[in-house]
Design an enzyme around this catalytic site. Structure first.
Site, mmCIF file in Angstrom:
data_model
loop_
_atom_site.group_PDB
_atom_site.id
_atom_site.type_symbol
_atom_site.label_atom_id
_atom_site.label_comp_id
_atom_site.label_asym_id
_atom_site.label_seq_id
_atom_site.Cartn_x
_atom_site.Cartn_y
_atom_site.Cartn_z
ATOM 1 C CB THR A 117 30.947 6.241 34.099
ATOM 2 O OG1 THR A 117 30.988 6.902 35.372
ATOM 3 C CG2 THR A 117 31.719 7.054 33.073
ATOM 4 C CB ALA A 160 36.422 6.748 27.004
ATOM 5 C CG ASP A 173 39.607 -1.891 36.389
ATOM 6 O OD1 ASP A 173 39.241 -0.815 35.871
ATOM 7 O OD2 ASP A 173 39.002 -2.419 37.358
ATOM 8 C CE1 TYR A 208 34.998 10.840 43.192
ATOM 9 C CE2 TYR A 208 34.151 13.072 42.910
ATOM 10 C CZ TYR A 208 34.634 11.895 42.368
ATOM 11 O OH TYR A 208 34.787 11.780 40.998
ATOM 12 C CB VAL A 219 45.482 2.231 42.219
ATOM 13 C CG1 VAL A 219 45.312 2.075 40.724
ATOM 14 C CG2 VAL A 219 44.176 2.651 42.888
ATOM 15 N N GLY A 271 34.145 2.714 31.738
ATOM 16 C CA GLY A 271 33.984 4.132 32.036
ATOM 17 C C GLY A 271 35.002 5.029 31.334
HETATM 18 N N1 LIG Z 1 31.785 9.692 35.830
HETATM 19 C C1 LIG Z 1 31.888 10.939 36.232
HETATM 20 O O1 LIG Z 1 30.921 11.711 36.208
HETATM 21 C C2 LIG Z 1 33.206 11.477 36.707
HETATM 22 C C3 LIG Z 1 33.343 12.871 36.812
HETATM 23 C C4 LIG Z 1 34.550 13.387 37.252
HETATM 24 C C5 LIG Z 1 35.593 12.549 37.566
HETATM 25 N N2 LIG Z 1 35.436 11.195 37.455
HETATM 26 C C6 LIG Z 1 36.576 10.365 37.807
HETATM 27 O O2 LIG Z 1 36.899 9.571 36.695
HETATM 28 C C7 LIG Z 1 37.573 8.395 37.133
HETATM 29 C C8 LIG Z 1 36.949 7.196 36.451
HETATM 30 O O3 LIG Z 1 35.611 7.089 36.914
HETATM 31 P P1 LIG Z 1 34.445 6.469 36.021
HETATM 32 O O4 LIG Z 1 33.352 7.462 36.003
HETATM 33 O O5 LIG Z 1 34.969 5.964 34.751
HETATM 34 O O6 LIG Z 1 33.976 5.297 37.003
HETATM 35 P P2 LIG Z 1 33.773 3.741 36.741
HETATM 36 O O7 LIG Z 1 33.289 3.210 38.050
HETATM 37 O O8 LIG Z 1 32.949 3.508 35.521
HETATM 38 O O9 LIG Z 1 35.244 3.211 36.444
HETATM 39 C C9 LIG Z 1 36.232 3.192 37.437
HETATM 40 C C10 LIG Z 1 37.141 2.004 37.205
HETATM 41 O O10 LIG Z 1 38.150 2.020 38.216
HETATM 42 C C11 LIG Z 1 38.326 0.702 38.708
HETATM 43 N N3 LIG Z 1 38.848 0.726 40.055
HETATM 44 C C12 LIG Z 1 38.192 1.063 41.195
HETATM 45 N N4 LIG Z 1 38.978 0.912 42.253
HETATM 46 C C13 LIG Z 1 40.178 0.482 41.783
HETATM 47 C C14 LIG Z 1 41.390 0.138 42.398
HETATM 48 N N5 LIG Z 1 41.535 0.174 43.738
HETATM 49 N N6 LIG Z 1 42.431 -0.251 41.620
HETATM 50 C C15 LIG Z 1 42.294 -0.326 40.276
HETATM 51 N N7 LIG Z 1 41.150 -0.040 39.639
HETATM 52 C C16 LIG Z 1 40.100 0.369 40.385
HETATM 53 C C17 LIG Z 1 36.937 0.086 38.628
HETATM 54 O O11 LIG Z 1 36.999 -1.342 38.663
HETATM 55 C C18 LIG Z 1 36.415 0.653 37.328
HETATM 56 O O12 LIG Z 1 36.738 -0.176 36.238
HETATM 57 C C19 LIG Z 1 37.479 8.397 38.658
HETATM 58 O O13 LIG Z 1 38.681 8.880 39.213
HETATM 59 C C20 LIG Z 1 36.347 9.365 38.924
HETATM 60 O O14 LIG Z 1 36.455 9.953 40.200
HETATM 61 C C21 LIG Z 1 34.271 10.647 37.025
#
Ligand SMILES: NC(=O)c1ccc[n+]([C@@H]2O[C@H](COP(=O)([O-])OP(=O)(O)OC[C@H]3O[C@@H](n4cnc5c(N)ncnc54)[C@H](O)[C@@H]3O)[C@@H](O)[C@H]2O)c1
Length: 246
Positions: free
Chosen positions: A190, A20, A36, A153, A65, A16
Protein backbone atom coordinates in the site's frame (compact mmCIF):
# COMPACT_ATOMS: atom_id res chain seq x y z
CA UNK A 1 -19.82 -15.12 12.51
CA UNK A 2 -21.59 -15.62 9.24
CA UNK A 3 -20.93 -12.38 7.33
CA UNK A 4 -23.81 -12.53 4.87
CA UNK A 5 -26.52 -10.00 5.80
CA UNK A 6 -24.36 -8.32 8.46
CA UNK A 7 -23.60 -4.61 8.74
CA UNK A 8 -20.00 -3.41 8.84
CA UNK A 9 -18.10 -0.17 9.24
CA UNK A 10 -14.48 0.17 8.07
CA UNK A 11 -12.33 3.25 8.76
CA UNK A 12 -9.52 4.25 6.39
CA UNK A 13 -11.34 2.32 3.67
CA UNK A 14 -10.80 4.61 0.67
CA UNK A 15 -7.66 2.68 -0.30
CA UNK A 16 -5.11 0.14 0.85
CA UNK A 17 -5.93 -2.50 3.45
CA UNK A 18 -9.25 -0.89 4.47
CA UNK A 19 -10.47 -0.99 0.88
CA UNK A 20 -9.51 -4.68 0.64
CA UNK A 21 -11.32 -5.41 3.95
CA UNK A 22 -14.46 -3.64 2.72
CA UNK A 23 -14.32 -5.55 -0.58
CA UNK A 24 -14.01 -8.89 1.25
CA UNK A 25 -17.01 -8.04 3.45
CA UNK A 26 -19.10 -6.98 0.43
CA UNK A 27 -18.03 -10.09 -1.46
CA UNK A 28 -19.39 -12.16 1.45
CA UNK A 29 -22.75 -10.39 1.45
CA UNK A 30 -22.37 -7.70 4.11
CA UNK A 31 -23.54 -4.09 3.84
CA UNK A 32 -20.57 -1.79 4.42
CA UNK A 33 -20.12 1.83 5.44
CA UNK A 34 -16.71 2.97 4.30
CA UNK A 35 -15.30 5.92 6.19
CA UNK A 36 -12.22 7.94 5.31
CA UNK A 37 -10.83 11.44 5.67
CA UNK A 38 -10.00 11.51 1.93
CA UNK A 39 -13.30 12.26 0.19
CA UNK A 40 -12.01 12.18 -3.38
CA UNK A 41 -10.59 8.65 -3.11
CA UNK A 42 -13.49 7.61 -0.88
CA UNK A 43 -16.08 8.69 -3.47
CA UNK A 44 -14.16 6.89 -6.24
CA UNK A 45 -14.03 3.69 -4.16
CA UNK A 46 -17.73 4.03 -3.37
CA UNK A 47 -18.54 4.22 -7.09
CA UNK A 48 -16.47 1.10 -7.87
CA UNK A 49 -18.10 -0.82 -5.01
CA UNK A 50 -21.63 0.29 -5.92
CA UNK A 51 -21.15 -0.87 -9.50
CA UNK A 52 -19.90 -4.25 -8.34
CA UNK A 53 -21.96 -4.92 -5.20
CA UNK A 54 -25.12 -2.85 -5.63
CA UNK A 55 -25.97 0.76 -4.90
CA UNK A 56 -27.71 0.13 -1.58
CA UNK A 57 -25.13 -2.19 -0.05
CA UNK A 58 -22.39 0.37 0.48
CA UNK A 59 -22.10 3.98 1.52
CA UNK A 60 -19.25 6.41 2.05
CA UNK A 61 -19.04 8.97 4.83
CA UNK A 62 -16.15 11.41 4.98
CA UNK A 63 -14.87 11.58 8.54
CA UNK A 64 -11.66 12.00 10.49
CA UNK A 65 -11.15 9.36 13.18
CA UNK A 66 -9.57 12.04 15.40
CA UNK A 67 -12.88 13.90 15.63
CA UNK A 68 -15.41 12.69 18.21
CA UNK A 69 -18.23 14.68 16.58
CA UNK A 70 -17.50 13.40 13.08
CA UNK A 71 -17.24 9.80 14.26
CA UNK A 72 -20.48 10.07 16.22
CA UNK A 73 -22.11 11.22 12.97
CA UNK A 74 -20.69 8.17 11.14
CA UNK A 75 -22.14 5.78 13.73
CA UNK A 76 -25.45 7.64 13.58
CA UNK A 77 -25.51 7.07 9.79
CA UNK A 78 -24.75 3.35 10.03
CA UNK A 79 -27.58 2.94 12.54
CA UNK A 80 -30.10 5.07 10.63
CA UNK A 81 -29.36 3.86 7.09
CA UNK A 82 -28.31 0.25 7.63
CA UNK A 83 -30.01 -0.52 10.95
CA UNK A 84 -27.22 -1.28 13.43
CA UNK A 85 -23.67 -2.61 13.47
CA UNK A 86 -22.26 -6.15 13.60
CA UNK A 87 -18.65 -5.74 12.41
CA UNK A 88 -16.31 -2.85 13.20
CA UNK A 89 -12.90 -2.42 11.58
CA UNK A 90 -10.78 0.28 13.20
CA UNK A 91 -8.22 0.45 10.45
CA UNK A 92 -7.25 4.07 9.65
CA UNK A 93 -3.59 4.68 10.38
CA UNK A 94 -0.65 6.85 9.41
CA UNK A 95 3.13 6.87 9.73
CA UNK A 96 4.81 10.02 11.07
CA UNK A 97 7.67 10.29 13.53
CA UNK A 98 8.94 13.86 13.09
CA UNK A 99 8.57 16.41 15.88
CA UNK A 100 5.72 18.20 14.10
CA UNK A 101 3.64 15.05 13.30
CA UNK A 102 4.21 12.43 15.99
CA UNK A 103 1.25 13.58 18.06
CA UNK A 104 -1.00 13.19 15.03
CA UNK A 105 0.28 9.61 14.68
CA UNK A 106 -0.88 8.94 18.25
CA UNK A 107 -4.18 10.73 17.64
CA UNK A 108 -5.03 8.74 14.49
CA UNK A 109 -3.51 5.34 15.24
CA UNK A 110 -4.24 4.93 18.93
CA UNK A 111 -6.88 7.46 19.97
CA UNK A 112 -8.77 6.84 16.70
CA UNK A 113 -8.95 3.11 17.46
CA UNK A 114 -10.03 3.75 21.05
CA UNK A 115 -12.73 6.17 19.87
CA UNK A 116 -14.02 3.77 17.20
CA UNK A 117 -14.05 0.89 19.67
CA UNK A 118 -15.99 2.87 22.28
CA UNK A 119 -18.59 3.98 19.74
CA UNK A 120 -18.90 0.48 18.25
CA UNK A 121 -19.29 -1.13 21.68
CA UNK A 122 -22.11 1.27 22.45
CA UNK A 123 -24.02 0.12 19.37
CA UNK A 124 -23.20 -3.59 19.72
CA UNK A 125 -23.72 -4.21 23.45
CA UNK A 126 -26.70 -6.49 24.02
CA UNK A 127 -27.51 -4.77 27.34
CA UNK A 128 -28.01 -1.55 25.37
CA UNK A 129 -30.22 -3.15 22.70
CA UNK A 130 -27.45 -4.19 20.28
CA UNK A 131 -26.96 -7.61 18.68
CA UNK A 132 -23.37 -8.22 19.80
CA UNK A 133 -20.67 -8.28 17.16
CA UNK A 134 -16.98 -8.34 16.42
CA UNK A 135 -14.40 -5.55 16.45
CA UNK A 136 -11.14 -5.96 14.49
CA UNK A 137 -8.42 -3.44 15.24
CA UNK A 138 -5.64 -3.09 12.69
CA UNK A 139 -2.36 -3.06 14.59
CA UNK A 140 0.79 -4.20 12.78
CA UNK A 141 3.76 -6.49 13.18
CA UNK A 142 5.05 -3.32 14.91
CA UNK A 143 2.47 -4.12 17.57
CA UNK A 144 4.43 -7.18 18.68
CA UNK A 145 8.08 -6.35 17.88
CA UNK A 146 10.36 -3.32 17.86
CA UNK A 147 10.82 -1.34 14.63
CA UNK A 148 13.88 0.87 14.65
CA UNK A 149 13.22 4.40 13.36
CA UNK A 150 9.44 4.05 13.83
CA UNK A 151 9.24 4.30 17.60
CA UNK A 152 6.02 6.34 17.80
CA UNK A 153 4.25 4.16 15.21
CA UNK A 154 5.44 1.08 17.13
CA UNK A 155 4.17 2.51 20.42
CA UNK A 156 0.71 3.12 18.92
CA UNK A 157 0.53 -0.39 17.51
CA UNK A 158 1.65 -2.01 20.79
CA UNK A 159 -1.04 0.14 22.41
CA UNK A 160 -3.70 -1.24 20.06
CA UNK A 161 -2.71 -4.83 20.88
CA UNK A 162 -2.87 -4.22 24.64
CA UNK A 163 -6.12 -2.28 24.38
CA UNK A 164 -7.77 -4.99 22.28
CA UNK A 165 -6.63 -7.91 24.44
CA UNK A 166 -7.73 -6.14 27.61
CA UNK A 167 -11.21 -5.35 26.27
CA UNK A 168 -11.58 -8.93 25.05
CA UNK A 169 -11.25 -10.15 28.66
CA UNK A 170 -13.69 -7.59 30.04
CA UNK A 171 -17.10 -8.99 31.09
CA UNK A 172 -18.69 -5.97 29.43
CA UNK A 173 -17.68 -7.56 26.11
CA UNK A 174 -17.92 -11.22 27.13
CA UNK A 175 -21.44 -10.85 28.57
CA UNK A 176 -22.72 -8.73 25.71
CA UNK A 177 -21.80 -10.86 22.70
CA UNK A 178 -18.87 -8.73 21.54
CA UNK A 179 -15.56 -10.27 20.43
CA UNK A 180 -12.44 -8.21 19.78
CA UNK A 181 -9.26 -9.15 17.88
CA UNK A 182 -6.08 -7.47 16.64
CA UNK A 183 -4.61 -7.92 13.18
CA UNK A 184 -0.82 -7.58 12.92
CA UNK A 185 0.33 -7.61 9.31
CA UNK A 186 3.92 -7.28 8.27
CA UNK A 187 4.53 -5.17 5.17
CA UNK A 188 1.74 -4.99 2.63
CA UNK A 189 1.67 -3.35 -0.75
CA UNK A 190 0.00 0.00 0.00
CA UNK A 191 1.11 3.63 -0.17
CA UNK A 192 1.82 3.57 3.57
CA UNK A 193 5.02 1.58 3.11
CA UNK A 194 8.04 3.84 2.65
CA UNK A 195 9.67 3.06 -0.69
CA UNK A 196 12.88 4.97 0.07
CA UNK A 197 14.00 4.04 3.61
CA UNK A 198 16.95 1.64 3.29
CA UNK A 199 15.82 -0.61 6.19
CA UNK A 200 12.41 -1.05 4.60
CA UNK A 201 13.70 -1.78 1.12
CA UNK A 202 15.99 -4.43 2.62
CA UNK A 203 13.11 -5.87 4.65
CA UNK A 204 10.69 -6.29 1.79
CA UNK A 205 13.36 -7.52 -0.58
CA UNK A 206 14.02 -10.28 1.97
CA UNK A 207 10.50 -10.91 3.24
CA UNK A 208 8.25 -9.72 0.41
CA UNK A 209 5.21 -7.46 0.37
CA UNK A 210 1.77 -8.97 0.99
CA UNK A 211 -1.14 -8.07 -1.24
CA UNK A 212 -4.00 -6.25 0.55
CA UNK A 213 -6.26 -9.10 -0.61
CA UNK A 214 -4.11 -11.63 1.25
CA UNK A 215 -4.19 -9.52 4.43
CA UNK A 216 -7.97 -9.40 4.04
CA UNK A 217 -8.05 -13.20 4.33
CA UNK A 218 -6.65 -12.93 7.86
CA UNK A 219 -9.11 -10.13 8.62
CA UNK A 220 -12.00 -12.36 7.54
CA UNK A 221 -10.69 -15.30 9.62
CA UNK A 222 -10.82 -13.11 12.74
CA UNK A 223 -14.43 -12.22 11.96
CA UNK A 224 -15.72 -15.61 10.85
CA UNK A 225 -14.08 -17.81 13.50
CA UNK A 226 -16.25 -17.40 16.61
CA UNK A 227 -13.56 -19.01 18.77
CA UNK A 228 -11.27 -16.02 18.22
CA UNK A 229 -11.52 -13.43 21.00
CA UNK A 230 -8.50 -11.45 22.17
CA UNK A 231 -6.62 -13.08 19.29
CA UNK A 232 -3.54 -11.41 17.84
CA UNK A 233 -2.92 -12.57 14.28
CA UNK A 234 0.51 -11.99 12.77
CA UNK A 235 0.70 -12.14 8.98
CA UNK A 236 3.92 -12.35 7.01
CA UNK A 237 4.46 -13.02 3.33
CA UNK A 238 6.82 -15.97 3.74
CA UNK A 239 5.42 -17.46 6.96
CA UNK A 240 1.68 -16.92 6.46
CA UNK A 241 -0.77 -16.56 9.35
CA UNK A 242 0.46 -17.11 12.91
CA UNK A 243 -1.61 -16.59 16.06
CA UNK A 244 0.45 -15.14 18.92
CA UNK A 245 0.66 -17.34 22.02
CA UNK A 246 0.74 -15.40 25.27
N1 LIG B 1 0.73 -1.35 4.56
C1 LIG B 1 1.37 -2.01 5.50
O1 LIG B 1 2.46 -2.57 5.28
C2 LIG B 1 0.79 -2.14 6.88
C3 LIG B 1 1.34 -3.10 7.74
C4 LIG B 1 0.82 -3.23 9.01
C5 LIG B 1 -0.22 -2.43 9.42
N2 LIG B 1 -0.74 -1.50 8.57
C6 LIG B 1 -1.84 -0.69 9.07
O2 LIG B 1 -2.94 -0.86 8.20
C7 LIG B 1 -3.78 0.29 8.28
C8 LIG B 1 -4.12 0.74 6.88
O3 LIG B 1 -2.92 1.17 6.26
P1 LIG B 1 -2.68 1.07 4.69
O4 LIG B 1 -1.39 0.36 4.51
O5 LIG B 1 -3.87 0.58 4.01
O6 LIG B 1 -2.39 2.61 4.39
P2 LIG B 1 -3.02 3.60 3.31
O7 LIG B 1 -2.30 4.89 3.52
O8 LIG B 1 -3.02 2.98 1.96
O9 LIG B 1 -4.54 3.74 3.78
C9 LIG B 1 -4.88 4.39 4.98
C10 LIG B 1 -6.21 5.08 4.80
O10 LIG B 1 -6.54 5.71 6.04
C11 LIG B 1 -7.04 7.02 5.77
N3 LIG B 1 -6.84 7.88 6.90
C12 LIG B 1 -5.67 8.42 7.34
N4 LIG B 1 -5.88 9.22 8.38
C13 LIG B 1 -7.22 9.18 8.63
C14 LIG B 1 -8.04 9.81 9.58
N5 LIG B 1 -7.55 10.67 10.48
N6 LIG B 1 -9.37 9.54 9.57
C15 LIG B 1 -9.90 8.70 8.64
N7 LIG B 1 -9.16 8.09 7.70
C16 LIG B 1 -7.83 8.33 7.70
C17 LIG B 1 -6.26 7.46 4.54
O11 LIG B 1 -6.92 8.54 3.87
C18 LIG B 1 -6.18 6.19 3.73
O12 LIG B 1 -7.28 6.06 2.86
C19 LIG B 1 -3.03 1.31 9.13
O13 LIG B 1 -3.51 1.29 10.45
C20 LIG B 1 -1.60 0.81 9.08
O14 LIG B 1 -0.86 1.23 10.20
C21 LIG B 1 -0.26 -1.34 7.31
Amino acid sequence: MKVSGKIALVTGAAQGLGKAFAAALLENGAKVLICDVNSETGEATLKTFQEKYGENNVMFVRADVTSQAQMEAVFHQVRERFGGLDIMSNNAGIVGEASDVWEKTVDVNLKGVIRGTNLALDLMRQDKGGRGGVIINTASIAGVMPVRGFEVYTATKHGIVGFTRSWAENPLCLDNGVRMNALCPSMADTTLVPRDAADFVKYYENHGLMSPEYVAEGFMDLIQDDSKNGAVLKMMQKVGKVYMEY
